[in-house]
Write a protein that holds these residues in place. Structure first.
Motif, PDB file in Angstrom:
ATOM      1  N   ASN A  14     -48.404  28.085 -47.515  1.00  0.00           N
ATOM      2  CA  ASN A  14     -48.349  27.477 -46.181  1.00  0.00           C
ATOM      3  C   ASN A  14     -47.555  28.345 -45.220  1.00  0.00           C
ATOM      4  N   ARG A  15     -46.506  28.989 -45.715  1.00  0.00           N
ATOM      5  CA  ARG A  15     -45.705  29.823 -44.811  1.00  0.00           C
ATOM      6  C   ARG A  15     -45.853  31.301 -45.121  1.00  0.00           C
ATOM      7  N   LEU A  16     -45.815  32.104 -44.049  1.00  0.00           N
ATOM      8  CA  LEU A  16     -45.746  33.557 -44.215  1.00  0.00           C
ATOM      9  C   LEU A  16     -44.345  33.926 -44.730  1.00  0.00           C
ATOM     10  N   PHE A  84     -51.118  17.338 -40.233  1.00  0.00           N
ATOM     11  CA  PHE A  84     -51.226  18.067 -41.510  1.00  0.00           C
ATOM     12  C   PHE A  84     -49.840  18.323 -42.117  1.00  0.00           C
ATOM     13  N   TYR A  85     -48.912  18.848 -41.276  1.00  0.00           N
ATOM     14  CA  TYR A  85     -47.615  19.286 -41.816  1.00  0.00           C
ATOM     15  C   TYR A  85     -46.643  18.106 -41.958  1.00  0.00           C
ATOM     16  N   LEU A  86     -46.273  17.508 -40.783  1.00  0.00           N
ATOM     17  CA  LEU A  86     -45.319  16.393 -40.875  1.00  0.00           C
ATOM     18  C   LEU A  86     -45.965  15.190 -41.558  1.00  0.00           C
ATOM     19  N   SER A  89     -48.749  16.385 -45.489  1.00  0.00           N
ATOM     20  CA  SER A  89     -47.976  17.187 -46.442  1.00  0.00           C
ATOM     21  C   SER A  89     -46.606  16.550 -46.722  1.00  0.00           C
ATOM     22  N   ASN A  90     -45.912  16.182 -45.625  1.00  0.00           N
ATOM     23  CA  ASN A  90     -44.512  15.819 -45.824  1.00  0.00           C
ATOM     24  C   ASN A  90     -44.192  14.329 -45.733  1.00  0.00           C
ATOM     25  N   ALA A  91     -45.154  13.510 -45.319  1.00  0.00           N
ATOM     26  CA  ALA A  91     -44.880  12.071 -45.319  1.00  0.00           C
ATOM     27  C   ALA A  91     -45.841  11.323 -46.256  1.00  0.00           C
ATOM     28  N   LEU A  93     -47.761  13.366 -49.276  1.00  0.00           N
ATOM     29  CA  LEU A  93     -47.659  14.022 -50.588  1.00  0.00           C
ATOM     30  C   LEU A  93     -46.217  14.206 -51.054  1.00  0.00           C
ATOM     31  N   TRP A  94     -45.362  14.674 -50.137  1.00  0.00           N
ATOM     32  CA  TRP A  94     -43.971  14.976 -50.554  1.00  0.00           C
ATOM     33  C   TRP A  94     -43.297  13.745 -51.182  1.00  0.00           C
ATOM     34  N   PRO A  95     -43.259  12.591 -50.483  1.00  0.00           N
ATOM     35  CA  PRO A  95     -42.611  11.444 -51.138  1.00  0.00           C
ATOM     36  C   PRO A  95     -43.390  10.943 -52.355  1.00  0.00           C
ATOM     37  N   HIS A 138     -50.449  28.695 -53.259  1.00  0.00           N
ATOM     38  CA  HIS A 138     -49.174  28.035 -53.566  1.00  0.00           C
ATOM     39  C   HIS A 138     -49.017  26.679 -52.888  1.00  0.00           C
ATOM     40  N   ASP A 139     -48.638  25.730 -53.678  1.00  0.00           N
ATOM     41  CA  ASP A 139     -47.990  24.472 -53.286  1.00  0.00           C
ATOM     42  C   ASP A 139     -48.876  23.388 -52.675  1.00  0.00           C
ATOM     43  N   TYR A 140     -48.188  22.226 -52.530  1.00  0.00           N
ATOM     44  CA  TYR A 140     -48.874  20.956 -52.262  1.00  0.00           C
ATOM     45  C   TYR A 140     -49.606  20.919 -50.934  1.00  0.00           C
ATOM     46  N   GLN A 141     -49.234  21.788 -49.999  1.00  0.00           N
ATOM     47  CA  GLN A 141     -49.899  21.761 -48.692  1.00  0.00           C
ATOM     48  C   GLN A 141     -51.345  22.253 -48.798  1.00  0.00           C
ATOM     49  N   LEU A 142     -51.688  22.939 -49.885  1.00  0.00           N
ATOM     50  CA  LEU A 142     -52.980  23.645 -49.966  1.00  0.00           C
ATOM     51  C   LEU A 142     -53.784  23.277 -51.215  1.00  0.00           C
ATOM     52  N   LEU A 162     -48.092  24.839 -58.339  1.00  0.00           N
ATOM     53  CA  LEU A 162     -47.448  23.733 -57.620  1.00  0.00           C
ATOM     54  C   LEU A 162     -45.935  23.856 -57.804  1.00  0.00           C
ATOM     55  N   HIS A 163     -45.220  24.005 -56.682  1.00  0.00           N
ATOM     56  CA  HIS A 163     -43.765  24.210 -56.780  1.00  0.00           C
ATOM     57  C   HIS A 163     -42.993  22.912 -56.933  1.00  0.00           C
ATOM     58  N   ILE A 164     -43.640  21.795 -56.640  1.00  0.00           N
ATOM     59  CA  ILE A 164     -42.923  20.508 -56.665  1.00  0.00           C
ATOM     60  C   ILE A 164     -43.417  19.706 -57.877  1.00  0.00           C
ATOM     61  N   PRO A 165     -42.837  18.535 -58.151  1.00  0.00           N
ATOM     62  CA  PRO A 165     -43.309  17.785 -59.321  1.00  0.00           C
ATOM     63  C   PRO A 165     -44.757  17.332 -59.140  1.00  0.00           C
ATOM     64  N   ASP A 271     -27.838  22.331 -50.795  1.00  0.00           N
ATOM     65  CA  ASP A 271     -29.196  21.772 -50.816  1.00  0.00           C
ATOM     66  C   ASP A 271     -29.853  21.949 -49.464  1.00  0.00           C
ATOM     67  N   ARG A 272     -31.200  21.969 -49.465  1.00  0.00           N
ATOM     68  CA  ARG A 272     -31.897  21.707 -48.218  1.00  0.00           C
ATOM     69  C   ARG A 272     -31.600  20.251 -47.879  1.00  0.00           C
ATOM     70  N   LEU A 273     -31.401  19.928 -46.591  1.00  0.00           N
ATOM     71  CA  LEU A 273     -31.077  18.535 -46.266  1.00  0.00           C
ATOM     72  C   LEU A 273     -32.349  17.697 -46.430  1.00  0.00           C
ATOM     73  N   SER A 309     -33.588  21.156 -42.373  1.00  0.00           N
ATOM     74  CA  SER A 309     -34.976  21.189 -42.844  1.00  0.00           C
ATOM     75  C   SER A 309     -35.785  20.081 -42.185  1.00  0.00           C
ATOM     76  N   ARG A 310     -37.017  20.378 -41.817  1.00  0.00           N
ATOM     77  CA  ARG A 310     -38.002  19.388 -41.315  1.00  0.00           C
ATOM     78  C   ARG A 310     -37.363  18.418 -40.324  1.00  0.00           C
ATOM     79  N   GLU A 311     -36.681  18.996 -39.336  1.00  0.00           N
ATOM     80  CA  GLU A 311     -35.835  18.157 -38.484  1.00  0.00           C
ATOM     81  C   GLU A 311     -36.606  17.237 -37.553  1.00  0.00           C
TER      82      GLU A 311
HETATM   83  C1  G6P Z   1     -40.063  23.267 -50.775  1.00  0.00           C
HETATM   84  C2  G6P Z   1     -41.561  23.410 -50.897  1.00  0.00           C
HETATM   85  C3  G6P Z   1     -42.086  24.622 -50.149  1.00  0.00           C
HETATM   86  C4  G6P Z   1     -41.555  24.592 -48.723  1.00  0.00           C
HETATM   87  C5  G6P Z   1     -40.037  24.506 -48.715  1.00  0.00           C
HETATM   88  C6  G6P Z   1     -39.446  24.429 -47.292  1.00  0.00           C
HETATM   89  O1  G6P Z   1     -39.422  24.260 -51.495  1.00  0.00           O
HETATM   90  O2  G6P Z   1     -41.940  23.469 -52.262  1.00  0.00           O
HETATM   91  O3  G6P Z   1     -43.493  24.646 -50.137  1.00  0.00           O
HETATM   92  O4  G6P Z   1     -41.995  25.728 -48.014  1.00  0.00           O
HETATM   93  O5  G6P Z   1     -39.648  23.330 -49.417  1.00  0.00           O
HETATM   94  O6  G6P Z   1     -40.040  23.392 -46.574  1.00  0.00           O
HETATM   95  P1  G6P Z   1     -40.855  23.636 -45.226  1.00  0.00           P
HETATM   96  O7  G6P Z   1     -41.499  22.316 -44.933  1.00  0.00           O
HETATM   97  O8  G6P Z   1     -39.826  24.033 -44.223  1.00  0.00           O
HETATM   98  O9  G6P Z   1     -41.854  24.741 -45.473  1.00  0.00           O
END
Ligand code: G6P
Length: 492
Positions: A14-16, A84-86, A89-91, A93-95, A138-142, A162-165, A271-273, A309-311
């Protein structure tokens, strides 16, 4: 490899590996972390390409390459950033994937944006991969990209990590689009997870939902073999060892302890917050230990680094507010003038400073409620060459599967958390050294470069039919870079 012919190795994330120093500004910095270094190194060896989102929704001029590897940006619009992102992916899949610590939200609009952005990643990848190339997603976003890409380019060798559980079936089944996600991942030749039980969760779900046959490590999907396995990620051990030996970093560690008032015990959290990290639970345990008189401001001090993170996500905003309230309460009640009980830093930190903090800390608190791996635990251990230092580690971090010699704890159990922190502080130094020595041997087994090699080597030995396809489809795959084109042509 000349770009005209495409790249032999492509990383899709997802990120460069670069990000803008400040939004709106045009200076790009390398993104921190061992993963970026390891993937950059393998791409350098193959003159590869990294495809990702530059992290901003406005159009921007990102660098065309980074440390000798080519970069290709996938643009995401402002609406897609929201949906897609907030959103998905993050509201969603992430939880959901983190044990539903917060309720996942299921919104059709978010799902549609997830599909659209995954299609875009697949199309961009299909345009840049050489015939028979290896693509590592890589990872849940894709998670839809493997299948979408296979439809466009059946000649490619496709790996996904997959980097997360990956959640148990009871949770995963809540997802309205569960089948599509599983089918998306099954487009891979090799699917890697952090832990063996995540891999078996996936295989079980795939057999149940999609009707594939096979074992937990090998599934048969439409006549193709999909391999599934655990590849626990690691850290850049040599880089950490170099920093630990550097006189600047060592001097900084001494200076940090002195700035903290040379206390008897420094406790550290990094930690990442994020609400998955259990930072509030940790602060509550520490606050009660101060209240019980087990800890005393001046003699004991805690440092908590919370990386922003993800502010723009309300869950994260709330987490920050509650955490800051908790820190301020413990300091109000137990701190002294010039001697707070908890030093709280909400900021990004250079890696050198982080290593100095690891060196300065007697007890490291890694207590997430759920975490795919948690590299902070491994980094701390890699820093403690003299075998001092104690690691308190949550049972719910992927790292706990490997790091059995840590002081393991269930972070939901406040009393156990307090007892484990106390045990780590007061442990017999010899016993603590034995634990640290075991942990260090364990971490030294594989660094992040070997992790990447293991995955890519296994991917290299998958599916013979890929090679046959690559032989026969040179003309066929050219020009098949649009999913719309495929769908119109009836191939899908
Ligand atoms: C975790 C995820 C990564 C993500 C990172 C930072 O480590 O597994 O895919 O890139 O958090 O989160 P963000 O939403 O800023 O990319």
């Amino acid at each position: 490899m000349a770009q005209r012919e495409g790249f032999q190795l492509v990383v899709v994330a997802n990120r460069l590996p670069v990000h803008l120093q400040e939004p709106g500004d045009q200076s790009w910095l390398p993104s921190p972390g061992g993963l970026v270094s390891a993937l950059t190194q393998v791409l350098q060896a193959h003159e590869g390409l990294w495809i990702g989102w530059p992290g901003v929704t406005e159009s921007c001029q990102h660098p065309a390459d980074f440390e000798g590897i080519a970069l290709e940006a996938v643009q995401i619009s402002r609406d897609e950033y929201e949906d897609f992102y907030l959103g998905f992916s993050n509201a969603t899949l992430w939880p959901l994937y983190h044990d539903a610590i917060r309720s996942p939200s299921f919104q059709r609009r978010w799902w549609n944006a997830y599909v659209a952005v995954n299609e875009r990643f697949a199309e961009v990848t299909s345009r840049h991969a050489a015939i028979g190339a290896t693509v590592w997603i890589h990872d849940y976003q894709l998670q839809l990209v493997p299948e979408l890409l296979r439809r466009l380019r059946p000649d490619l060798r496709i790996g996904f990590f997959l980097h997360i559980p990956f959640p148990p079936i009871e949770l995963f089944m809540q997802l309205p689009w569960r089948r599509r996600i599983v089918e998306g991942l099954l487009g891979s030749d090799l699917i890697g997870f952090q832990e063996p039980h995540a891999a078996s969760n996936f295989s079980r779900i795939a057999r149940r939902l999609v009707g594939v046959t096979g074992t937990d490590t090998r599934l048969d999907r439409l006549g193709r073999t999909v391999r599934v396995g655990a590849y626990p990620i690691s850290i850049d051990i040599a880089r950490i060892a170099r920093l630990v030996e550097s006189s600047e970093v060592r001097a900084r560690a001494i200076q940090i302890r002195s700035e903290l008032g040379n206390p008897e015990v420094v406790l550290l959290g990094v930690d990442r917050l994020d609400y998955t990290k259990g930072i509030q639970h940790r602060i509550s345990a520490v606050a009660e230990l101060f209240a019980d008189g087990v800890l005393e401001a001046g003699r004991h001090v805690m440092v908590q680094v919370a990386v922003p993170s993800r502010e723009s996500d309300p869950h994260y905003e709330r987490e920050r507010r509650l955490l800051e309230q908790a820190v301020s309460e413990v300091n109000g009640e137990h701190g002294h003038v010039g001697r707070p009980a908890v030093h709280y830093l909400h900021q990004n930190m250079p890696f050198e400073e982080l290593v100095a903090l690891y060196l300065a800390a007697d007890v490291m608190l890694v207590t997430p409620l759920r975490d795919g791996m948690n590299l902070v635990a491994k980094e701390y251990v890699a820093c403690r060459a003299d075998l001092t230092g104690r690691l308190v580690l949550s049972e719910f971090a992927g790292a706990a599967t490997e790091m059995r010699a840590a002081y393991l704890v269930n972070p939901h159990d406040l009393d156990e958390l307090k007892d484990t922190i106390t045990a780590a502080i007061s442990a017999d130094p010899k016993a603590a050294r034995r634990r640290m020595s075991r942990l260090r041997r364990q971490v030294a087994r594989r660094d992040v470069y070997e992790w990447a090699d293991d995955f890519l080597n296994d991917l290299g030995t998958t599916s013979q039919q890929v090679d046959e396809l690559a032989e026969g489809t040179h003309d066929d795959v050219r020009g098949r870079h649009s999913l719309a084109h495929l769908l119109e042509g009836g191939h899908a």
